[in-house]
Design a protein around this motif. Structure first.
Motif, mmCIF file in Angstrom:
data_model
loop_
_atom_site.group_PDB
_atom_site.id
_atom_site.type_symbol
_atom_site.label_atom_id
_atom_site.label_comp_id
_atom_site.label_asym_id
_atom_site.label_seq_id
_atom_site.Cartn_x
_atom_site.Cartn_y
_atom_site.Cartn_z
ATOM 1 N N ILE A 1 0.842 -1.191 0.000
ATOM 2 C CA ILE A 1 0.000 0.000 0.000
ATOM 3 C C ILE A 1 0.882 1.247 0.000
ATOM 4 N N PRO B 1 -2.948 4.775 1.891
ATOM 5 C CA PRO B 1 -4.015 4.130 2.665
ATOM 6 C C PRO B 1 -5.401 4.699 2.386
ATOM 7 N N SER C 1 -7.238 2.735 -0.282
ATOM 8 C CA SER C 1 -7.172 1.291 -0.060
ATOM 9 C C SER C 1 -8.365 0.830 0.776
ATOM 10 N N ARG D 1 -7.570 -5.921 2.880
ATOM 11 C CA ARG D 1 -6.499 -5.191 3.569
ATOM 12 C C ARG D 1 -5.795 -6.146 4.532
ATOM 13 N N ILE E 1 -2.265 -5.022 0.276
ATOM 14 C CA ILE E 1 -3.566 -5.399 -0.267
ATOM 15 C C ILE E 1 -3.412 -6.783 -0.890
#
Length: 415
Positions: free
Chosen positions: A282, A285, A288, A304, A309
């Motif tokens: 990542i 963030p 994500s 996550r 990921i």
């Protein structure tokens, strides 16, 4: 009792742990040098107690024909001259009815919900850590037809008392704020809030350490050649390092279980369905996912895992092959970048694994006609999800205790 467990994936390790907790002397045999180096290594990262459905469902045969011509298809068929493949596919098609779907989903939900309880107990008693999060799974629908079709799953969830919430577009964004950038691509979702996420590889390795502390012996680097029998019971397991003898044996070899069982006259309807994953660092963030988003269009889970990921999914029916097709990678990349462009694809790790699937989606857990042989296999895409419940239930059965859930329709005898 002296028990040998064949297989050191997440199913074999959890089985060994619960058997050792029950006071048995347990040895685990695996050809790999450590636990969880095959199908359990880089799965989608879901622990999907609520998002738990058979692949065999009404409408799947028609969808499969359409998927054959899609660039980013969730199902890929690479046919070959293979009686096992053909037989498995015909059995799967026979389960694609509303009646069979309801029965199979109810079985899977029963086992998955029991496994949810077992995993929570395990965390409490051991303090095991594996990048876990308890923020649910959001099944994301890009079309109104997908949202409407989820009614059958909502009905099954309600019937089994599994918490759920049907969300509109804005509700999905509240659950997963990074989806705001993809607002125009979604219509709604189905949230199962009790679902969890984590790293199955970390979980299995940590649990193997705790099992070893209970006395479990892990015999790695030993290739299983055959299971020996006198016709009524197992007499030993032939390996490249000699014969292993125990009082009781558990086959937890995933997709390879039917190969070892066939010479014994035991027909286990399990066939490998290959899945793929990308593990992506990542970099942003805010772009994500917070938990798991299941992209229903492509049947891809975007999860996550700490600072990574994990993008996993697809079902490729191609036999015992583990090649890494670049077309599959493009599908994973398309799904994740379309919804969450917060990872660094240039540093992604690409992986594939063979999921052991039954035609009805429910694993096979329990006794066989051989008095000291048990099976714990066929969990498909839900091996980790169902692992603790499957293992605790089987440990009760082997130890002569009454299991806490119904077991008869989970055994091989249902076929």
């Amino acid at each position: 009792m002296k028990i040998t467990v064949l297989g050191a994936g997440v199913i074999g390790v959890t089985t060994a742990y619960y058997l050792a907790k029950s006071g048995h002397e347990v040895t685990v045999i695996d050809r790999q040098p450590a636990p969880a180096l095959e199908t359990s290594f880089a799965n989608a990262g879901e622990v999907s107690f609520g998002y738990c459905s058979p692949w065999a469902a009404p409408g799947i045969p028609q969808k499969a024909l359409k998927w054959l011509f899609m660039e980013h298809a969730p199902l890929i068929l690479r046919p070959k001259i293979d009686a096992a493949m053909l037989g498995w596919m015909l059995k799967m098609l026979s389960n694609c009815t509303s009646g069979r779907y309801a029965i199979n989903k109810s079985r899977m939900l029963r086992l998955a919900d029991y496994s949810r309880i077992a995993l929570a107990d395990l965390r409490s008693e051991t303090g095991i850590a594996y990048d876990e999060r308890m923020q649910g799974t959001l099944q994301l629908f890009r079309t109104q037809a997908q949202l409407d079709a989820s009614a059958k799953d909502v009905k099954a969830l309600a019937a089994d008392g599994i918490p759920y919430e049907v969300l509109d577009k804005e509700g999905c964004i509240r659950m997963e704020p990074a989806l705001a950038a993809a607002r125009d691509k979604i219509v709604g979702g189905l949230l199962t809030p009790k679902d969890e996420t984590g790293d199955c590889f970390k979980f299995t390795n940590s649990l193997a350490e705790k099992a070893a502390a209970l006395g479990v012996v892990f015999d790695y680097g030993r290739t299983i050649l055959a299971i020996q029998s006198d016709g009524s019971k197992i007499t030993g397991v032939a390996t490249d390092k000699g014969v292993v003898k125990s009082d009781t044996y558990v086959v937890a070899l995933g997709s390879y279980s039917p190969i070892l069982l066939k010479p014994l006259g035991i027909k286990l309807p399990v066939y490998p369905v290959k899945g793929y994953s990308l593990t992506i660092p990542i970099v942003d963030p805010s772009k994500s996912p917070e938990s798991t988003v299941m992209d229903e269009t492509y049947k891809i889970a975007i999860t996550r895992l700490g600072d990574r990921i994990r993008v996993g999914g697809m079902a490729e029916i191609s036999g015992y092959t583990n090649d890494l097709g670049q077309a599959r990678r493009r599908t994973l990349e398309h799904s994740v970048t379309d919804l969450f462009p917060g990872g660094d694809l240039s540093k992604a790790n690409f992986w594939s694994g063979l999921r052991p699937m039954t035609p009805d989606g429910t694993p096979v857990i329990g006794a066989t006609r051989l008095t000291n042989l048990y099976i714990n296999s066929g969990h498909g895409t839900l091996g980790w999800t169902m692992s603790c419940g499957s293992a605790r239930m089987l440990s009760d059965v082997i130890s002569g205790r009454k299991a806490e859930i119904e077991t008869a329709d989970l055994a091989l005898s249902r076929y």
